[in-house]
Motif scaffolding. Sequence first.
Motif, PDB file in Angstrom:
ATOM      1  N   GLN A 118       0.845  -1.199   0.000  1.00  0.00           N
ATOM      2  CA  GLN A 118       0.000   0.000   0.000  1.00  0.00           C
ATOM      3  C   GLN A 118       0.885   1.256   0.000  1.00  0.00           C
ATOM      4  N   ALA A 119       1.966   1.227   0.752  1.00  0.00           N
ATOM      5  CA  ALA A 119       2.869   2.381   0.838  1.00  0.00           C
ATOM      6  C   ALA A 119       3.792   2.500  -0.373  1.00  0.00           C
ATOM      7  N   GLY A 120       4.201   1.371  -0.951  1.00  0.00           N
ATOM      8  CA  GLY A 120       5.238   1.402  -1.982  1.00  0.00           C
ATOM      9  C   GLY A 120       4.789   1.243  -3.416  1.00  0.00           C
ATOM     10  N   SER A 121       3.497   0.953  -3.660  1.00  0.00           N
ATOM     11  CA  SER A 121       3.062   0.667  -5.033  1.00  0.00           C
ATOM     12  C   SER A 121       1.757   1.377  -5.375  1.00  0.00           C
ATOM     13  N   GLN A 122       1.828   2.277  -6.331  1.00  0.00           N
ATOM     14  CA  GLN A 122       0.615   2.949  -6.821  1.00  0.00           C
ATOM     15  C   GLN A 122      -0.306   1.935  -7.497  1.00  0.00           C
TER      16      GLN A 122
END
Length: 182
Positions: free
Chosen positions: A105-109
């Motif tokens: 969730q934080a690292g991948s659009q």
Amino acid sequence: TVPIMQELLKAFHMDFLMNAAIVKQAKKAYPVYTDRKRRVGLGTLHHITEEISNVVTKHLFQIGDQMRLTNCSFEEAYKAMAEHPGNRGVEWRGDWFNTEFMGLQAGSQTFRDIVEEWNGPSGPNTFIHRSVGVNVGEDLFMSYTDLLLEYPKIDLAEEVAVQLPQHEWNILHIAVLHGWMR
């Protein structure tokens, strides 16, 4: 020996939040050479090229099934799967929701877009193209690379020049093999 930051990047690849906290504390990241003259060794970027497309795609199918079976949100499905790790057919290091879901969730659009789409009125897809998993992996690689360039100030030219001992592949070879286009 391989520095602890690089070991953690490899071992807990999808736990972006933990690794981001570690990277932000590092002063500098250096490649580990087996032959410095020929630039053969293992660079920091090699540790973040883990091929995750198959794992991500498999987990998306499992989450989609869980969402359809229990009529729940994407996040609720991940939490339910985390409570019953045997259902995934894998052994996970730590809480699956707090490591994989929160990390992606934080690292991948791409991952965020999937969560938003599947939580929408049409629900989860029954068809997941391979490019979805590939794009999540590429997003994660790019997020790690951005962190490494911003915080410990890796030497990108040196990192790209490092070749793996077995194949003499540099990071660009690996990116092409994964199907990463950026």
